[in-house]
Design a protein around this motif. Structure first.
Motif, short mmCIF file in Angstrom:
data_model
loop_
_atom_site.label_atom_id
_atom_site.label_comp_id
_atom_site.label_asym_id
_atom_site.label_seq_id
_atom_site.Cartn_x
_atom_site.Cartn_y
_atom_site.Cartn_z
N TRP A 93 48.32 -0.59 78.81
CA TRP A 93 48.01 -0.41 77.43
C TRP A 93 47.87 1.13 77.25
CZ3 TRP A 93 50.41 -4.46 75.84
CH2 TRP A 93 50.35 -5.59 76.46
N TRP A 129 44.87 -9.20 74.20
CA TRP A 129 43.52 -9.07 74.66
C TRP A 129 42.68 -10.45 74.31
CZ3 TRP A 129 41.08 -4.59 76.69
CH2 TRP A 129 41.98 -3.53 76.90
N ASP A 130 41.67 -10.50 75.16
CA ASP A 130 40.66 -11.93 74.94
C ASP A 130 39.65 -11.81 74.11
OD1 ASP A 130 40.67 -14.45 75.73
OD2 ASP A 130 39.00 -14.18 76.84
N VAL A 132 37.40 -10.63 70.81
CA VAL A 132 37.85 -10.47 69.66
C VAL A 132 37.53 -8.84 69.31
CG1 VAL A 132 37.34 -10.88 66.98
CG2 VAL A 132 37.11 -12.84 68.91
N GLU A 176 41.36 -14.91 63.79
CA GLU A 176 39.93 -14.28 64.11
C GLU A 176 39.41 -13.67 62.87
OE1 GLU A 176 42.78 -13.21 65.72
OE2 GLU A 176 42.62 -14.39 67.58
N ASP A 179 35.98 -12.62 61.52
CA ASP A 179 35.26 -11.66 62.51
C ASP A 179 35.92 -10.16 62.11
OD1 ASP A 179 33.64 -13.13 64.50
OD2 ASP A 179 35.35 -13.81 65.15
N GLU B 108 36.29 9.28 71.68
CA GLU B 108 36.18 8.06 72.09
C GLU B 108 36.56 7.63 73.25
OE1 GLU B 108 38.90 5.49 69.97
OE2 GLU B 108 38.62 6.81 68.32
N TYR B 236 48.25 -17.71 87.77
CA TYR B 236 47.15 -18.08 86.99
C TYR B 236 46.65 -19.26 87.70
CZ TYR B 236 47.89 -14.52 83.45
OH TYR B 236 48.02 -13.25 82.79
N SER B 270 42.66 -11.44 84.63
CA SER B 270 43.16 -11.53 83.47
C SER B 270 43.02 -12.97 82.67
CB SER B 270 44.71 -11.23 83.59
OG SER B 270 45.38 -11.39 82.21
N ALA B 271 43.13 -12.93 81.39
CA ALA B 271 42.58 -14.31 80.99
C ALA B 271 43.72 -14.83 80.09
CB ALA B 271 41.59 -14.10 79.85
N ARG B 273 44.65 -18.34 77.28
CA ARG B 273 44.22 -19.31 76.73
C ARG B 273 45.42 -20.05 76.22
NH1 ARG B 273 38.93 -18.32 74.03
NH2 ARG B 273 38.00 -16.64 74.76
N LYS B 276 43.12 -21.40 71.56
CA LYS B 276 42.22 -20.43 71.02
C LYS B 276 40.59 -20.73 71.37
CE LYS B 276 44.66 -16.88 68.74
NZ LYS B 276 44.85 -16.19 67.53
N MET B 279 36.62 -18.19 70.08
CA MET B 279 37.31 -16.86 70.22
C MET B 279 36.06 -15.71 70.84
SD MET B 279 40.33 -16.82 70.53
CE MET B 279 40.70 -14.99 70.67
N THR B 280 34.82 -16.09 70.26
CA THR B 280 33.66 -15.27 70.57
C THR B 280 33.19 -15.40 71.88
OG1 THR B 280 32.35 -17.02 69.67
CG2 THR B 280 33.29 -15.19 68.01
N ARG B 281 33.51 -16.37 72.43
CA ARG B 281 33.04 -16.58 73.83
C ARG B 281 34.34 -16.45 74.98
NH1 ARG B 281 33.97 -20.90 77.18
NH2 ARG B 281 32.21 -21.33 78.70
N SER B 282 33.88 -15.56 75.95
CA SER B 282 34.89 -15.18 76.89
C SER B 282 35.16 -16.35 77.78
CB SER B 282 34.32 -14.14 77.82
OG SER B 282 33.87 -13.11 77.17
N LEU B 283 36.24 -16.24 78.79
CA LEU B 283 36.52 -17.33 79.53
C LEU B 283 35.59 -16.92 80.71
CD1 LEU B 283 40.47 -17.76 79.39
CD2 LEU B 283 38.65 -18.90 77.98
N GLU B 307 38.57 -8.53 80.47
CA GLU B 307 40.10 -8.58 80.61
C GLU B 307 40.32 -7.05 80.69
OE1 GLU B 307 42.48 -10.42 77.97
OE2 GLU B 307 44.16 -10.78 79.51
N PHE B 308 41.58 -6.49 81.22
CA PHE B 308 41.82 -5.30 81.36
C PHE B 308 41.07 -4.22 81.73
CE2 PHE B 308 44.71 -7.38 78.29
CZ PHE B 308 45.76 -7.51 79.26
N ARG B 309 39.89 -4.44 82.21
CA ARG B 309 38.92 -3.65 82.73
C ARG B 309 38.23 -4.24 83.91
NH1 ARG B 309 36.84 -4.77 77.42
NH2 ARG B 309 37.48 -3.16 76.03
#
Lengths: 449, 532
Positions: A93, A129-130, A132, A176, A179, B108, B236, B270-271, B273, B276, B279-283, B307-309
């Motif tokens: 990205w 992205w996972d 939110v 979402e 949020d 940033e 996966y 990587s995640a 789903r 969904k 969505m506020t909770r990660s896998l 994810e991605f980090r």
């Protein structure tokens, strides 16, 4: 040539240079205010508003790079697009965003480039992205890119529309959205100290109201520069539709006071008094007529010269109204601006909250009050068509389901007669509505346990 | 990491045999082409000349004088200086003055932003250095021949092989000098561009990778699930089933633990789903360590996917399972020093994706400059390689042609073009060879549709086969520069591994030395130096 002396040859070169200079000067002579319109290129530039500063903010670095690339800009851009596509496929990205940056610098006045890349960041990348907050970050990146695109192309009708669309549609309607709408006012990035990201929301407005501002700008430009996204009647409805979204959003957030009623009232004004009074050139088959969405019998008669004309105008108005669902929104705006309707919504909202908190008696009372209020509303002749509106009927059916379920929990018999019984009997066989209602009820039920 | 760093892995034991094979192959091509050339130009007597030249070359090799080579190297240096080759620094300075304009906001800054900075610096250094080197090496000898200044050299005791070597060393040294200056400025630019609070992103992580295998949802060995990504790098595993990703790390002992005695396991899962959900909770995933020899196992608490980090899990050495304390190294590592690690996805109907490099044991970091200068070394090796090929080409053809030839060889030496040529030669590439492709283009025939079975098309395929065989020959001359690009390691915050990147690059570069010198020698001996 060989017979010429060195001096003669130099003289020939000089004459050649002068001869070639004349058309070049004629072509590229700069304009000098109103007195002198300049050379041919300068005149064309003025005629079609193609000057860098006419189009929008000037980006010195991008212009320098374009110049350095000489005629190879197209090749470079193609390579960059291929690279960007690969980076997207490989989910790289940061590199993709850097490549996007290079592309927009090389094609700053190609509106589609901003449009596609803005969409790519706000919709495609964010969805990958996972978390939110991460998704919201990419939605913002898309919006920021579009905003810069607008600054570089100030005459563009479509880019203003696209910038508004991300705020309205992506932030307001994504899964979402609850949020996102919160984040729009209070960014999750600690750098903004709990406030909004000033780059996309400098005034700290609701996303729908911010979108409305963009749509108003795009409608203003549309009068001089047509757009090719939507039919004009739909396009010019966007600011008023944002006001509707804002009012509905307040209700969704559980805000039912004067603020919400005033929002609906403003939506009604926008819809009937501003949008409804706009003139559209309606083309229906071979017939053409100038119409407005809000037309009285007198208005029609004033335009129509013959009875046939009258019929044609009526048909055009009817078709255009159907296209934008004018009558429904008009009725909804009037209904929602009524204090009783706001109260009815509040009752259903409170019933849901109480049900979630397992305060069943409170929930039953609130649901019943809501059912009574909507029963009264639907029975008023001017609002009788509201029963065809899915979202509103879903809300009523959910309220009834809560009320009904509490009777079963308490092992009590459901009364023979109750408010909205006729609506329940009418809609309970509608699979699409009941599927949604059951889904929402299941979620409430799970939350309460 | 978006690539498998072990793609180019070479074990030191095989290194020498690889080198001998590559050098021998290239030498054969050079000798074959030289002999063919002599036979065509001189007929039967060409064979005699060929062997005489080989004898001459061997004799010249034993009479090489470092002093004369150094003199020719200095000459190349002086020439480059007079031709204002060092003006490239002006372009470099301008680029770096305005680079900040194009690259995000330092307010940033993230690891991704650092990645862009590092990629920019190393890419621009190679893009600026290579054209300079290309022009210098391809125009030096042809210009000497055109101006007849080469006569002054060849009439001196300097031998042809020394001329070629002097040129190669001279141009390479100029390239390396330019690279050193640009590398230093680039390093300072990166450090200055990264704010103080973000300097922590300038690191060289040292990973120890393991092998991976997948267990499918029924508990059998499998390949993992493809969730529809275009880029099928990651596979996966499904949550709340028997699906697992199993890593096996070699040589695990106390030396892999950090100063506090923890095992640092870093991942970049990587995640995905399938619905969904919340969505506020990660896998979530968990990590299980097990020793198949004694049956001891330990499973961590569920951990959220970042994810991605990268995400670092520190596993303490002392682990408690059912009130019994185990030692990670003594009880969970096998006698052969293997550590088995199993990753499971916790969430039902959700998926976690991973590839081999997505989980590794993190060893102590190295300073950023270590990896950075290794990446610069990679560019330096390309510079040396281009100099050798360019000088060799310039002894045969004129400057512009030699430039184009070397440039084309360079362009074709990337990973994608080698993969394309491999696919073309193996027949995996749909659409066929030259004639078949032309036919398909003109008739708008889909590449997957079979050609008609007629004699004409047999001829077409036969002709394509001859051309493809020729391509095979050409491919042997084209270097593989895949391992030379070390930028990706440093940009992603990793150290450049020696046996994956540096060793293969050194081998390729040195493999070209003898064939290029031979080619240059033959060409200068055989060609008519009077012809401009």
């Amino acid at each position: 040539m060989n017979k010429l002396t060195s001096q003669q040859r130099k003289l020939m070169y000089l004459i050649g240079i002068i001869v070639l200079l004349i058309p070049i000067i004629q072509l590229s002579l700069p304009a000098d205010g109103k007195k002198n319109p300049g050379g041919w290129l300068s005149q064309l530039r003025t005629k079609y508003d193609l000057g860098e500063s006419d189009l929008g903010d000037v980006d010195a670095s991008g212009a320098a790079i374009n110049l350095v690339l000489l005629g190879m800009r197209g090749v470079a851009v193609n390579l960059l697009w291929i690279e960007m596509d690969q980076q997207k496929d490989m989910k790289r990205w940061a590199e993709m965003q850097a490549t996007t940056e290079s592309i927009v610098r090389l094609q700053p006045h190609y509106e589609k480039v901003w449009d596609i890349n803005g969409w790519n960041l706000a919709y495609n990348t964010s969805a990958e992205w996972d978390a939110v907050p991460d998704r919201y970050y990419w939605v913002k990146q898309g919006e920021k890119l579009l905003k810069r695109g607008v600054a570089r192309n100030k005459r563009s009708t479509e880019l203003y529309y696209r910038a508004g669309k991300v705020l309205q549609h992506k932030i307001g309607y994504a899964d979402e959205s609850v949020d996102y709408r919160k984040y729009f006012l209070s960014d999750p990035d600690p750098a903004f100290n709990g406030g909004p990201d000033p780059e996309i929301n400098p005034d700290g407005k609701d996303n729908f109201l911010a979108a409305k501002d963009w749509f108003l700008e795009s409608c203003e430009r549309e009068t001089t520069r047509p757009q090719h996204i939507l039919d004009r009647s739909l396009f010019r409805a966007t600011p008023a539709r944002c006001q509707f979204d804002y009012a509905a959003g307040l209700q969704k957030d559980g805000r039912f006071g004067e603020e919400t009623r005033a929002a609906w009232e403003l939506a009604r004004q926008d819809w009937t008094e501003k949008y409804g009074r706009e003139i559209f050139h309606a083309v229906i088959g071979p017939d053409e007529s100038d119409i407005r969405m809000e037309m009285t019998e007198d208005d029609v008669k004033q335009i129509a010269k013959t009875p046939d004309d009258e019929l044609r105008v009526r048909r055009a108005v009817d078709q255009y109204q159907k296209m934008v669902n004018y009558a429904y929104w008009r009725m909804r705006a009037f209904a929602e601006a009524e204090p009783d309707t706001a109260e009815a919504h509040r009752n259903f909202f409170e019933a849901k909250q109480a049900f979630k908190a397992q305060e069943f008696e409170k929930a039953r009372a609130s649901a019943f009050s809501g059912m009574e209020a909507f029963d009264k509303l639907f029975k008023r002749p001017e609002y009788k068509n509201l029963v065809d509106e899915e979202l509103l009927t879903e809300e009523c059916m959910l309220g009834w389901k809560i009320w009904d379920d509490i009777h079963q929990i308490a092992q009590e018999k459901v009364p023979e007669d109750f408010p909205l019984k006729w609506l329940v009997e009418m809609k309970i066989t509608n699979d699409s509505i009941m599927k949604q209602v059951n889904k929402q009820f299941k979620r409430l039920f799970l939350d309460s346990r | 990491m978006y690539f498998d760093p072990n793609e180019n892995l070479i074990y030191p034991l095989y290194a020498l045999s690889n080198w001998v094979l590559t050098t021998g192959g290239l030498m054969f091509v050079v000798l074959f082409v030289s002999l063919a050339n002599l036979l065509v130009t001189r007929g039967k007597s060409g064979v005699g000349v060929f062997f005489a030249e080989i004898r001459g070359m061997i004799s010249d090799v034993f009479s090489i004088s470092p002093r004369r080579i150094w003199a020719l190297t200095r000459l190349t240096f002086m020439e480059a200086y007079r031709r204002k080759a060092l003006a490239v620094f002006v372009v470099f300075a301008v680029m770096f003055m305005f680079a900040g304009w194009f690259m995000g906001d330092t307010q940033e800054i993230t690891p991704d932003q650092v990645k862009v900075y590092v990629s920019f610096v190393l890419t621009s250094i190679s893009w600026l250095t290579l054209p300079v080197v290309l022009i210098l090496c391809c125009f030096g000898i042809p210009e000497d021949i055109r101006l007849r200044s080469i006569h002054t050299i060849v009439t001196k005791p300097a031998r042809r092989i020394e001329i070629v070597l002097g040129r190669m060393i001279g141009v390479s040294m100029i390239g390396v000098l330019v690279l050193l200056v640009m590398g230093t400025v680039g390093y300072i630019w990166i450090v200055r561009q990264t704010p103080e609070r973000s300097q922590k992103f300038l690191v060289c992580r040292v990973p120890q990778y393991g092998g991976i295998k997948f267990i499918n949802r029924d508990g059998d060995e499998g390949t993992g699930v493809n969730v529809g990504d275009i880029w099928a790098f990651r596979n996966y595993i499904e949550g709340a089933t028997k699906a697992r990703a199993v890593w096996q790390f070699r040589n695990v002992d106390e030396s892999v633990l950090d100063a506090d005695g923890n095992l640092q396991l870093e991942n970049s899962f990587s995640a995905f789903r399938s619905y969904k959900g919340d969505m506020t909770r990660s896998l979530f995933y968990d990590i299980k360590f097990y020793n198949p020899e004694n049956g001891v196992s330990y499973t961590t608490d569920p951990q959220p996917v970042n994810e991605f980090r990268s995400k670092l899990d520190k596993i303490p050495r002392k682990l408690t399972v059912d009130d019994v304390q185990y030692d990670l190294i003594k009880d969970l590592v096998t006698k052969n020093k293997f550590l088995h690690v199993e990753i499971a996805c916790i969430d039902r109907e959700q998926y976690i994706g991973m590839a081999r490099p997505d989980l590794f044991i993190r060893m102590p970091n190295r300073p950023f400059w270590v990896g950075y200068w290794k990446a610069v070394l990679g560019i330096g090796l390309i510079v040396v390689l281009v100099s050798m090929i360019g000088v060799a080409a310039s002894t045969i053809v004129k400057g512009p042609i030699a430039t184009v030839l070397t440039f084309v060889l360079y362009v074709l030496s990337g990973k994608n073009s080698h993969q394309f040529m491999d696919a073309l030669m193996s027949g995996d590439f749909k659409g066929g060879g030259v004639l078949e492709s032309i036919y398909r283009l003109v008739t708008h025939m889909n590449p997957t549709t079979d050609l008609p079975e007629t004699p004409a098309f047999y001829v077409v395929k036969g002709f394509d086969l001859i051309l493809t065989s020729f391509l095979w020959l050409c491919k042997q001359v084209i270097p593989r520069l895949q391992s030379f690009n070390m930028t990706e390691f440093v940009a992603n915050g990793f150290d450049v591994p020696f046996n994956v990147s540096i060793l293969p690059s050194l081998l390729v570069t040195t493999a070209f030395i003898i064939p290029c010198v031979m080619l240059g020698y033959f060409a200068l001996r055989v060609r008519e130096l009077e012809s401009k």
